[in-house]
Design a protein around this motif. Sequence first.
Motif, PDB file in Angstrom:
ATOM      1  N   CYS A   1     -14.098  30.673  -8.096  1.00 45.13           N
ATOM      2  CA  CYS A   1     -14.766  29.418  -8.409  1.00 45.13           C
ATOM      3  C   CYS A   1     -15.417  29.558  -9.776  1.00 45.13           C
ATOM      4  O   CYS A   1     -16.176  30.504 -10.015  1.00 45.13           O
ATOM      5  N   GLY A   2     -15.092  28.632 -10.663  1.00 45.91           N
ATOM      6  CA  GLY A   2     -15.648  28.675 -12.010  1.00 45.91           C
ATOM      7  C   GLY A   2     -15.052  27.559 -12.841  1.00 45.91           C
ATOM      8  O   GLY A   2     -14.429  26.634 -12.315  1.00 45.91           O
ATOM      9  N   THR A   3     -15.231  27.645 -14.145  1.00 54.09           N
ATOM     10  CA  THR A   3     -14.690  26.611 -15.019  1.00 54.09           C
ATOM     11  C   THR A   3     -13.162  26.701 -15.061  1.00 54.09           C
ATOM     12  O   THR A   3     -12.573  27.752 -14.800  1.00 54.09           O
ATOM     13  N   SER A   4     -12.521  25.614 -15.421  1.00 52.21           N
ATOM     14  CA  SER A   4     -11.052  25.570 -15.484  1.00 52.21           C
ATOM     15  C   SER A   4     -10.506  26.616 -16.444  1.00 52.21           C
ATOM     16  O   SER A   4      -9.480  27.266 -16.165  1.00 52.21           O
ATOM     17  N   ALA A   5     -11.180  26.800 -17.566  1.00 57.81           N
ATOM     18  CA  ALA A   5     -10.704  27.774 -18.553  1.00 57.81           C
ATOM     19  C   ALA A   5     -10.753  29.183 -17.983  1.00 57.81           C
ATOM     20  O   ALA A   5      -9.812  29.979 -18.154  1.00 57.81           O
ATOM     21  N   ALA A   6     -11.845  29.508 -17.314  1.00 57.63           N
ATOM     22  CA  ALA A   6     -11.961  30.849 -16.725  1.00 57.63           C
ATOM     23  C   ALA A   6     -10.927  31.059 -15.632  1.00 57.63           C
ATOM     24  O   ALA A   6     -10.320  32.134 -15.529  1.00 57.63           O
ATOM     25  N   LEU A   7     -10.692  30.033 -14.815  1.00 57.40           N
ATOM     26  CA  LEU A   7      -9.741  30.164 -13.712  1.00 57.40           C
ATOM     27  C   LEU A   7      -8.325  30.406 -14.229  1.00 57.40           C
ATOM     28  O   LEU A   7      -7.574  31.201 -13.652  1.00 57.40           O
ATOM     29  N   LYS A   8      -7.934  29.728 -15.299  1.00 53.39           N
ATOM     30  CA  LYS A   8      -6.595  29.924 -15.854  1.00 53.39           C
ATOM     31  C   LYS A   8      -6.415  31.361 -16.339  1.00 53.39           C
ATOM     32  O   LYS A   8      -5.363  31.988 -16.124  1.00 53.39           O
ATOM     33  N   GLN A   9      -7.441  31.877 -16.986  1.00 54.12           N
ATOM     34  CA  GLN A   9      -7.371  33.239 -17.491  1.00 54.12           C
ATOM     35  C   GLN A   9      -7.261  34.242 -16.344  1.00 54.12           C
ATOM     36  O   GLN A   9      -6.435  35.167 -16.379  1.00 54.12           O
ATOM     37  N   LEU A  10      -8.064  34.049 -15.299  1.00 53.86           N
ATOM     38  CA  LEU A  10      -8.056  34.970 -14.166  1.00 53.86           C
ATOM     39  C   LEU A  10      -6.775  34.837 -13.346  1.00 53.86           C
ATOM     40  O   LEU A  10      -6.275  35.832 -12.798  1.00 53.86           O
ATOM     41  N   GLU A  11      -6.239  33.634 -13.280  1.00 53.01           N
ATOM     42  CA  GLU A  11      -4.976  33.447 -12.564  1.00 53.01           C
ATOM     43  C   GLU A  11      -3.857  34.224 -13.245  1.00 53.01           C
ATOM     44  O   GLU A  11      -3.009  34.838 -12.580  1.00 53.01           O
ATOM     45  N   ARG A  12      -3.830  34.213 -14.568  1.00 51.71           N
ATOM     46  CA  ARG A  12      -2.813  34.980 -15.295  1.00 51.71           C
ATOM     47  C   ARG A  12      -2.960  36.472 -15.007  1.00 51.71           C
ATOM     48  O   ARG A  12      -1.963  37.190 -14.841  1.00 51.71           O
ATOM     49  N   ARG A  13      -4.207  36.924 -14.952  1.00 54.80           N
ATOM     50  CA  ARG A  13      -4.429  38.347 -14.633  1.00 54.80           C
ATOM     51  C   ARG A  13      -3.931  38.670 -13.227  1.00 54.80           C
ATOM     52  O   ARG A  13      -3.310  39.716 -13.000  1.00 54.80           O
ATOM     53  N   TRP A  14      -4.173  37.800 -12.270  1.00 47.57           N
ATOM     54  CA  TRP A  14      -3.723  38.014 -10.893  1.00 47.57           C
ATOM     55  C   TRP A  14      -2.201  37.981 -10.813  1.00 47.57           C
ATOM     56  O   TRP A  14      -1.585  38.783 -10.089  1.00 47.57           O
ATOM     57  N   ASP A  15      -1.579  37.074 -11.559  1.00 47.58           N
ATOM     58  CA  ASP A  15      -0.121  36.988 -11.536  1.00 47.58           C
ATOM     59  C   ASP A  15       0.511  38.262 -12.064  1.00 47.58           C
ATOM     60  O   ASP A  15       1.579  38.685 -11.592  1.00 47.58           O
ATOM     61  N   ARG A  16      -0.122  38.894 -13.049  1.00 45.23           N
ATOM     62  CA  ARG A  16       0.410  40.158 -13.575  1.00 45.23           C
ATOM     63  C   ARG A  16       0.354  41.247 -12.500  1.00 45.23           C
ATOM     64  O   ARG A  16       1.269  42.061 -12.380  1.00 45.23           O
TER      65      ARG A  16
END
Length: 418
Positions: free
Chosen positions: A399-414
Amino acid sequence: MSNPELLIEPVSSPGILAAKLLLPFGSADDPAETRGAHDLLASLLSRGCGRHNHVDLADLVEGCGAGLRCDAQEDALVLSLRCTVEDAEQLLPLLAQMVRSPRLEPGQVALERSLTIQALQRQREDPFHCATTGWRQLTYGNGGYGHDPMGIAEELDDLDREALLPLAERLARASSVLALAGSVPPQIIDTIGSLEDFRDWPEGSGNDRSGRRPYAEAVGTETIQLEAMDTEQVVLMLGQATLGHGHPDELALRLLQCHLGVGMSSLLFQRLREDHGVAYDVAAHFPALAGPAPFVLMASSVEERSELALDLLLNIWDELSEQPLSEAALELARAKYIGQLAQGLQTCSQRAERRVQLKAQRLPDDHDQRCVRALAELTPTDVLHAAQRWLREPRLSLCGTSAALKQLERRWDRRDAA
């Protein structure tokens, strides 16, 4: 065996008695499309019963300086009474009346429903609550553990007295447990048996959970849940559903929880706060549930350092299954475990609730003592093997801002692609 089954826990206290009556229906038993029904029912049980409307009941209890409430947990409803020994004979029948003759007055139903919906709406502003809700839904789906015991606001809107009556009517027929702790008079067993409200209590069915929905249901293949919110912090929850209370591997996971999240010497605190300064709060959550309990690591971080916080959480999670704890770390976890047990049994109320919980989950009365004795036999290798069995497929809620979530999602996808 009588119903409710009576348990006595003598505790030296200045004339104080705590009573806990456990009924084996909690929020995991909420009917489909009416999530929150048992929590609403719990709030109403202490709002009028038997001959007492909500005003009379409050006057009676508060006039004795006592406390009376009912709480909905995932696995049970727990009715709680705290009073003096002198008032026990007058107040104990209220527990039976709450179960056998709740009033469920329409005006009180509407009031409690409105208060619950307001509380749920306030919680939507809390990033920790939003991340928790997302993780529950990701992990348990539409199953019994997939929602907060308070329920879903949209499904509470249509709940009325008629919808709650079937749930209330089955309470007295359940296999219930009543524990009394504190200064318990020797004659209390005979006294309870002679009280009108406890006489002719229906026998428990012994089959109370036969109609329960699965703990997890309609769970998809997604491993990440994102909740965008305009907030200055990012909340991260990493974990998975594991096992029920009393499982042979539970003690090993309990030691891992102590190692990870108990005190300032814990690994989460040391790694995320002391060494890297990336987290406001850290915790390891592993409640004692009848079904597959969540084992979750939690942290909150500023947006700029949230990716590092996630990296650290993932590293810690992977270490649990890749390398055993040192003997020193395991010994410290043992000491923390014993300390947690002692803290959870400090009051009469805590002791009474622990007794009914153990009985309801068909565990021996000396379960905690057996666990303490078993601590010395657990080796780092045993703990490692338990982690390998139960902690290999984590899910992540953010849970956080959209910008932070996109960055963390990319890290999780890796990670998923690795």
